[in-house]
Design a protein around this motif. Structure first.
Motif, PDB file in Angstrom:
ATOM      1  N   PHE A  75     -13.202   1.643  10.169  1.00 15.20           N
ATOM      2  CA  PHE A  75     -12.112   2.171  10.990  1.00 15.20           C
ATOM      3  C   PHE A  75     -12.578   2.932  12.226  1.00 15.20           C
ATOM      4  CE2 PHE A  75     -10.118   1.606   6.777  1.00 15.20           C
ATOM      5  CZ  PHE A  75      -9.160   0.685   7.166  1.00 15.20           C
ATOM      6  N   GLY A 101       6.227  -7.494   9.514  1.00 14.79           N
ATOM      7  CA  GLY A 101       5.585  -6.186   9.518  1.00 14.79           C
ATOM      8  C   GLY A 101       6.282  -5.248   8.545  1.00 14.79           C
ATOM      9  N   TRP A 102       5.579  -4.182   8.137  1.00 16.57           N
ATOM     10  CA  TRP A 102       6.202  -3.312   7.123  1.00 16.57           C
ATOM     11  C   TRP A 102       7.392  -2.587   7.701  1.00 16.57           C
ATOM     12  CZ3 TRP A 102       6.584   2.092   5.984  1.00 16.57           C
ATOM     13  CH2 TRP A 102       6.090   2.936   6.979  1.00 16.57           C
ATOM     14  N   THR A 147     -15.640  -3.351   5.603  1.00 18.26           N
ATOM     15  CA  THR A 147     -14.731  -3.702   4.508  1.00 18.26           C
ATOM     16  C   THR A 147     -15.506  -4.165   3.281  1.00 18.26           C
ATOM     17  OG1 THR A 147     -13.323  -4.516   6.275  1.00 18.26           O
ATOM     18  CG2 THR A 147     -12.607  -4.930   4.047  1.00 18.26           C
ATOM     19  N   ALA A 205       0.127   3.671  -3.080  1.00 16.51           N
ATOM     20  CA  ALA A 205      -0.092   5.102  -2.844  1.00 16.51           C
ATOM     21  C   ALA A 205       0.954   5.952  -3.570  1.00 16.51           C
ATOM     22  CB  ALA A 205      -0.077   5.398  -1.348  1.00 16.51           C
ATOM     23  N   ARG A 234      -2.605  -4.706  18.086  1.00 12.44           N
ATOM     24  CA  ARG A 234      -2.404  -4.681  16.653  1.00 12.44           C
ATOM     25  C   ARG A 234      -1.590  -5.905  16.239  1.00 12.44           C
ATOM     26  NH1 ARG A 234       1.748  -0.122  14.374  1.00 12.44           N
ATOM     27  NH2 ARG A 234       1.698  -0.778  12.198  1.00 12.44           N
ATOM     28  N   ARG A 235      -1.688  -6.283  14.995  1.00  9.87           N
ATOM     29  CA  ARG A 235      -0.902  -7.381  14.425  1.00  9.87           C
ATOM     30  C   ARG A 235      -1.125  -8.720  15.129  1.00  9.87           C
ATOM     31  NH1 ARG A 235       4.892  -4.207  13.714  1.00  9.87           N
ATOM     32  NH2 ARG A 235       4.282  -2.966  11.913  1.00  9.87           N
ATOM     33  N   VAL A 236      -2.374  -8.991  15.539  1.00 10.88           N
ATOM     34  CA  VAL A 236      -2.677 -10.337  16.039  1.00 10.88           C
ATOM     35  C   VAL A 236      -3.628 -10.974  15.047  1.00 10.88           C
ATOM     36  CG1 VAL A 236      -2.304  -9.868  18.473  1.00 10.88           C
ATOM     37  CG2 VAL A 236      -4.542  -9.422  17.447  1.00 10.88           C
ATOM     38  N   HIS A 262      -5.140   4.682   9.512  1.00 10.16           N
ATOM     39  CA  HIS A 262      -6.016   4.510   8.357  1.00 10.16           C
ATOM     40  C   HIS A 262      -6.886   5.738   8.124  1.00 10.16           C
ATOM     41  CE1 HIS A 262      -4.746   0.275   8.464  1.00 10.16           C
ATOM     42  NE2 HIS A 262      -5.010   0.317   7.175  1.00 10.16           N
ATOM     43  N   MET A 308       0.819  -1.202   0.000  1.00 13.04           N
ATOM     44  CA  MET A 308       0.000   0.000   0.000  1.00 13.04           C
ATOM     45  C   MET A 308       0.861   1.263   0.000  1.00 13.04           C
ATOM     46  SD  MET A 308      -3.229  -0.120  -0.227  1.00 13.04           S
ATOM     47  CE  MET A 308      -4.711  -1.079  -0.024  1.00 13.04           C
ATOM     48  N   TYR A 316      -5.234  -1.393  18.355  1.00 12.83           N
ATOM     49  CA  TYR A 316      -6.015  -1.010  17.182  1.00 12.83           C
ATOM     50  C   TYR A 316      -6.275   0.477  17.104  1.00 12.83           C
ATOM     51  CZ  TYR A 316      -6.639  -4.856  14.209  1.00 12.83           C
ATOM     52  OH  TYR A 316      -6.371  -5.801  13.273  1.00 12.83           O
ATOM     53  N   VAL A 326      -6.246   6.395   4.486  1.00 11.56           N
ATOM     54  CA  VAL A 326      -7.409   6.198   3.617  1.00 11.56           C
ATOM     55  C   VAL A 326      -8.247   7.476   3.589  1.00 11.56           C
ATOM     56  CG1 VAL A 326      -9.393   4.751   3.109  1.00 11.56           C
ATOM     57  CG2 VAL A 326      -7.375   3.753   4.170  1.00 11.56           C
ATOM     58  N   VAL A 348      -4.012   1.582  14.574  1.00 10.11           N
ATOM     59  CA  VAL A 348      -4.480   1.164  13.246  1.00 10.11           C
ATOM     60  C   VAL A 348      -5.578   2.111  12.773  1.00 10.11           C
ATOM     61  CG1 VAL A 348      -5.493  -0.718  11.918  1.00 10.11           C
ATOM     62  CG2 VAL A 348      -3.889  -1.224  13.769  1.00 10.11           C
TER      63      VAL A 348
HETATM   64  C1  HEM Z   1      -9.173   0.527   2.364  1.00 14.96           C
HETATM   65  C2  HEM Z   1      -9.183  -0.573   3.008  1.00 14.96           C
HETATM   66  C3  HEM Z   1      -8.142  -1.036   3.996  1.00 14.96           C
HETATM   67  C4  HEM Z   1      -8.367  -1.995   4.925  1.00 14.96           C
HETATM   68  C5  HEM Z   1      -9.651  -2.757   5.142  1.00 14.96           C
HETATM   69  C6  HEM Z   1      -7.149  -2.175   5.666  1.00 14.96           C
HETATM   70  C7  HEM Z   1      -6.975  -3.120   6.668  1.00 14.96           C
HETATM   71  C8  HEM Z   1      -5.840  -3.297   7.399  1.00 14.96           C
HETATM   72  C9  HEM Z   1      -5.636  -4.257   8.418  1.00 14.96           C
HETATM   73  C10 HEM Z   1      -6.662  -5.269   8.881  1.00 14.96           C
HETATM   74  C11 HEM Z   1      -4.386  -4.092   8.902  1.00 14.96           C
HETATM   75  C12 HEM Z   1      -3.733  -4.870  10.025  1.00 14.96           C
HETATM   76  C13 HEM Z   1      -3.801  -4.086  11.286  1.00 14.96           C
HETATM   77  C14 HEM Z   1      -3.008  -4.701  12.375  1.00 14.96           C
HETATM   78  O1  HEM Z   1      -3.383  -5.752  12.881  1.00 14.96           O
HETATM   79  O2  HEM Z   1      -1.993  -4.088  12.744  1.00 14.96           O
HETATM   80  C15 HEM Z   1      -3.780  -3.041   8.192  1.00 14.96           C
HETATM   81  C16 HEM Z   1      -2.494  -2.579   8.399  1.00 14.96           C
HETATM   82  C17 HEM Z   1      -1.884  -1.594   7.648  1.00 14.96           C
HETATM   83  N1  HEM Z   1      -2.440  -0.895   6.597  1.00 14.96           N
HETATM   84 FE1  HEM Z   1      -4.318  -1.110   5.904  1.00 14.96          FE
HETATM   85  N2  HEM Z   1      -6.196  -1.320   5.191  1.00 14.96           N
HETATM   86  C18 HEM Z   1      -6.764  -0.586   4.163  1.00 14.96           C
HETATM   87  C19 HEM Z   1      -6.151   0.382   3.413  1.00 14.96           C
HETATM   88  C20 HEM Z   1      -4.844   0.806   3.571  1.00 14.96           C
HETATM   89  C21 HEM Z   1      -4.175   1.781   2.746  1.00 14.96           C
HETATM   90  C22 HEM Z   1      -4.802   2.522   1.578  1.00 14.96           C
HETATM   91  C23 HEM Z   1      -2.920   1.900   3.232  1.00 14.96           C
HETATM   92  C24 HEM Z   1      -1.775   2.773   2.749  1.00 14.96           C
HETATM   93  C25 HEM Z   1      -1.711   3.441   1.620  1.00 14.96           C
HETATM   94  C26 HEM Z   1      -2.785   1.010   4.357  1.00 14.96           C
HETATM   95  C27 HEM Z   1      -1.625   0.866   5.097  1.00 14.96           C
HETATM   96  C28 HEM Z   1      -1.494  -0.018   6.135  1.00 14.96           C
HETATM   97  C29 HEM Z   1      -0.285  -0.156   6.907  1.00 14.96           C
HETATM   98  C30 HEM Z   1       1.027   0.621   6.715  1.00 14.96           C
HETATM   99  C31 HEM Z   1      -0.529  -1.153   7.863  1.00 14.96           C
HETATM  100  C32 HEM Z   1       0.437  -1.651   8.913  1.00 14.96           C
HETATM  101  C33 HEM Z   1       1.018  -2.933   8.477  1.00 14.96           C
HETATM  102  C34 HEM Z   1       1.907  -3.444   9.545  1.00 14.96           C
HETATM  103  O3  HEM Z   1       1.525  -3.364  10.707  1.00 14.96           O
HETATM  104  O4  HEM Z   1       2.982  -3.943   9.205  1.00 14.96           O
HETATM  105  N3  HEM Z   1      -3.962   0.351   4.522  1.00 14.96           N
HETATM  106  N4  HEM Z   1      -4.675  -2.563   7.252  1.00 14.96           N
END
Ligand code: HEM
Ligand SMILES: [Cu+2]
Lengths: 207, 624
Positions: B429, B132-133, B464, B78, B442-444, B382, B73, B375, B386, B378
């Protein structure tokens, strides 16, 4: 646009910036060097953070011999100067002189690189100070090695430029290229001055 | 000089193109595909979390999805989507025929793509990265996880592409502006892209350095992060966040820029507080570099450092607030048209504010011990990513679509898309704030039932589905509009807008402007509508136009980089089919060979003769 500069009365006094293309190259290269600076700064920071993390390996004051490094510094500084002479020659439209100074620059760079390789293998063989010995050794070889890689790249680049333009004379197309290459060479030199200070002087002094 | 361009096959034409408009469209397509891929992963993750103790995904898969979702993402969706608009729009908005380095521009695209493909290749070699990122060490040092090697090298390669594109934008904006287009007349999208490019230059380079350290540690057994050999794990976090925090602004500033274009256009008013907007952008960028350690409050960097970084972080609210108010004042008393682009742009404002408010909450170091890695975080990011970046991207898509593709997107479908997306977004969100406050980490990949987390997780996942439905409507819209959408061929200015890109003919000829325009004011096209005859005055007579030649070398060089990266990863494979060094050598040959070929061969481009330009002008009914 490009190529619309009148060269019938000889080259302008700044052939490297006379065309839009040259101006773009010139500015773009400065930005590139800005980025390189930040990248080296990151490696310097890492080195400073880890320079006392010697594990079971030797420390910097046991390793470094300043005479050799001083010689290397002098050689690299001189090569920077010869590339300045090349640029002076370019602005006076003295092609042969420019080429000669560029060749001298390359030769000096090669001597520098040779000494660096000798230095590294000396550490490895006489002190068992390899890349994986300690956090300090990894940081040292990464920082100094990256600089060495830049020297190598610069040598390849300038050599290519010389070979490609050996008969062409100074033109509005190749002037920016030579100019930018010499900028790069100065940059390498400046980075080395920092390495000499931060790595070798501070290290040999045991700071 | 070389003669008029020969006709080529369509595929070859796109592979070799150095036209910034085509590259913009290529970024748009590539970014959209990555966006859909990462979005699908998000949906899968949310399905896994729809109820307690779910077994839809395994823990390992979940970790891989979370890592790839975040990484893709940010880096592959992006960023390129913003680059799509920057590439297409910047030269048009500053009245330029081209970018400063067309070849480098093409190279940037192909390198980004090959890095992205290298990262994605991990799925064929035992799964994606799973740390993780942020790839925190020592998690990311797991020797048994080839995916992490793909992470390190894939990002390294695609980062090079991003970096050289940024340099191209910087030089283009400084050197290629039309006469009269002073820096303080630049459209805000150009300004924010300019500042973003500086941020890329100064933030992606530490990332490159950090990834190099990680690569050396993983593949060549360096000891930077090994405490037993004198190493230190927190170094990674510092380097990562010195890049990572500015990265957020790299994405959000151009988004601000898009909003600052769309809101004035559909409020029929000039942007309120232009100068303040420009300086607020710069201040945000500067502060963006001073706050990285707010991601490390709980690492143990000490109370003094924590306080300094907390205060610095909160300071960013000031310039951001200036921007918010300027957008509101722009709309205030304007004649607002609520089409899809404007709906997205105006809903951006409150959504982004909500993300900002939770940001200030997170910046309070002592309280962050509570929120950290829940969360709540998170939800916060977002709302920014988003609710900020993606909404702006949609606004920009609907706004610039007619210029890019010569037809409009359907408005009815657009509004349905907007409504579905907005409902889905907040449903997904908003409740996550509460999940975080209730302690869901987060991250579970799963959680226990009966702890009060069930309902909100269910609601979040249903949200979603709404967003997925919205994206499906968008895809339908794109296909439908391609067939039946309102054509704007010959209509230069379908929105009655203010900036220079709308002064070009539709479709935009490859040279953009037959005659470079003379800029007389901020919002130059609007100025001519009020004070002139509605068209731009030319700054030069009709003449031959010099254009760059296409080249296949960018593709060759980026294939080389792919092999270089892949060869290094092969060093870590159990029993690779052939010697990794052969692959590395092949990659090096293609990369450096391609570069050498480029520098050995002076390419002077070609000229479009005056007669052709004149004929074009006549066809468009102009030609002064
Ligand atoms: C639009 C629908 C989206 C949904 C439903 C969604 C859902 C999620 C979920 C479920 C997580 C995991 C959260 C966790 O347990 O830590 C997550 C993490 C993340 N999302 Fe999204 N996301 C969306 C869009 C985006 C977009 C557009 C971006 C960036 C341009 C983004 C960037 C991230 C990042 C950086 C993480 C953290 C990953 C990590 O912890 O390593 N997300 N997202
Ligand atoms: Cu941050």
């Amino acid at each position: 646009m490009a190529g619309t500069v009148d060269t019938t009365k000889g080259l302008p006094s700044h052939p490297e910036r006379a065309t839009l293309e040259g101006k773009n190259k010139f500015l773009g290269f400065w930005f590139f060097l800005g980025g390189e600076t930040i990248m080296f700064a990151t490696f310097f920071g890492t080195y400073l953070g880890l320079r006392n993390g010697i594990g079971d390996g030797p420390s910097s004051s046991e390793l470094f011999t300043l005479p050799l490094v001083f010689l290397m510094t002098m050689i690299l500084l001189t090569s920077s100067m010869t590339s300045v002479f090349a640029m002076f020659a370019m602005k006076k439209n003295k092609f042969k002189q420019m080429m000669a100074w560029m060749i001298v620059t390359v030769v000096l760079g090669m001597v520098f690189l040779g000494l660096e390789i000798y230095e590294f293998q000396h550490y490895v063989h006489d002190y068992e100070f390899g890349f994986t010995t300690s956090a300090f050794s990894s940081a040292f070889y990464t920082l100094v090695g990256l600089h060495g890689a830049h020297v190598l790249f610069g040598l390849g680049w300038i050599t290519l430029l010389i070979v490609r333009n050996i008969r062409s004379g100074i033109t509005l197309t190749n002037a920016p290229k030579f100019y930018v290459a010499s900028l790069y060479w100065h940059f390498i030199d400046v980075v080395w001055v920092f390495i000499f200070t931060v790595v070798y002087l501070m290290g040999a002094g045991g700071y | 000089m070389a003669s008029y361009k020969k006709e080529k096959g369509v595929v070859w034409d796109w592979l070799t193109t150095v036209d910034h408009k085509k590259l913009g469209i290529m970024y748009l397509i590539a970014g959209t595909l990555f966006f859909l891929k990462a979005g699908l992963m998000a949906v899968f993750m949310r399905i896994q979390l729809i109820m307690p103790d779910n077994t839809f995904l395994s823990g390992q898969t979940f970790n891989e999805f979370i890592t790839m979702h975040g990484t893709i993402m940010l880096f592959l969706a992006a960023t390129p989507l913003l680059f799509a608009f920057m590439n297409f729009v910047i030269p048009l908005q500053i009245g330029a025929r081209d970018v400063a380095f067309p070849f480098v521009n093409a190279l940037g695209f192909w390198i980004f793509l090959s890095g992205g493909l290298l990262l994605s290749t991990s799925w064929f070699f035992g799964g994606g990265p799973d740390a993780g990122w942020t790839a925190y060490v020592p998690l990311s040092l797991n020797e048994n996880q080839l995916g992490l090697d793909f992470y390190v090298l894939g990002l390294q390669v695609s980062g090079i592409g991003t970096l050289i594109s940024a340099i191209n934008f910087l030089v283009t904006i400084i050197n290629m502006r039309a006469p009269g287009m002073t820096m303080m007349r630049l459209p805000l999208f150009v300004w924010t892209s300019f500042v973003t490019s500086t941020l890329i230059l100064f933030a992606f380079t530490p990332l490159a350095a950090g990834l190099a350290l990680l690569m050396l540690e993983r593949i060549f057994d360096a000891q930077f992060f090994n405490p037993a050999a004198g190493g230190n794990v927190v170094i990674w976090q510092h380097i990562f966040w010195i890049f990572g925090h500015p990265e957020v602004y790299i994405l959000v500033l151009p988004a601000f820029g898009i909003i600052s274009e769309v809101i004035p256009a559909f409020s029929r008013k000039r942007l309120f507080g232009y100068t303040a907007m420009v300086f607020a952008t710069m201040i945000i960028a500067f502060l963006g570099f001073m706050v990285w350690a707010h991601h490390m409050f709980t690492v143990g960097i000490g109370p003094v450092a924590n306080s300094i970084f907390a205060i610095a972080t909160m300071t960013i609210a000031v310039p951001t607030g200036i921007k918010i108010f300027n957008w509101l004042f722009t709309m205030w008393g304007g004649k607002i048209t609520f089409n899809t682009a404007m709906l997205f742009a105006s809903s951006f404002v409150p959504t982004f504010v909500l993300g900002g408010v939770t940001g200030v909450m997170l910046a309070m170091a002592p309280v962050d011990y509570l929120y950290h890695d829940t969360y709540f975080v998170v939800a916060h990011f977002h709302y920014i990513i988003v609710g900020g970046i993606v909404l702006a991207l949609f606004a920009g898509l609907f706004y610039w679509y007619p210029k890019m593709f010569n037809h409009k997107l359907n408005e009815k479908l657009g509004v349905i898309f907007f409504i579905l997306f907005t409902i889905g977004f907040h449903m997904t969100f908003f409740v996550q704030h509460f999940l975080g406050l209730m302690g869901m980490p987060r991250r579970v990949y799963t959680y226990l039932g009966g702890q009060g987390l069930d309902e909100f997780n269910m609601i979040s996942t249903i949200g979603t589905f709404f967003m997925s439905a919205a994206v499906i409507v968008l895809v339908i819209n794109i296909v439908y509009s391609a067939i039946k959408g309102e054509r704007v061929i010959g209509v230069n200015d379908p929105w009655d807008a203010r900036t220079l890109e709308w002064a070009t003919p539709t479709p935009v000829p490859e040279y953009n402007f037959a005659q470079t325009p003379q800029v007389r004011s901020l919002d130059p096209l609007f100025y001519e509508k009020v004070h002139g005859d509605g068209t731009m005055k030319p700054a030069e007579p009709v003449d031959d136009i010099h254009m760059p030649n296409g080249s296949i070398l960018p593709v060759v060089i980026s294939i080389g980089l792919y092999f270089l990266g892949f060869g290094l990863i092969m060093l870590e494979m159990e029993n690779p089919m052939l010697s990794p060094w052969i692959v590395v050598a092949l990659g090096g040959l293609l990369t450096f060979g391609g570069m050498a070929l480029r520098s050995l061969n002076d390419d002077h481009g070609y000229h479009i003769p005056k007669s052709v330009v004149k004929a074009d002008l006549k066809k468009q009914g102009g030609g002064k």
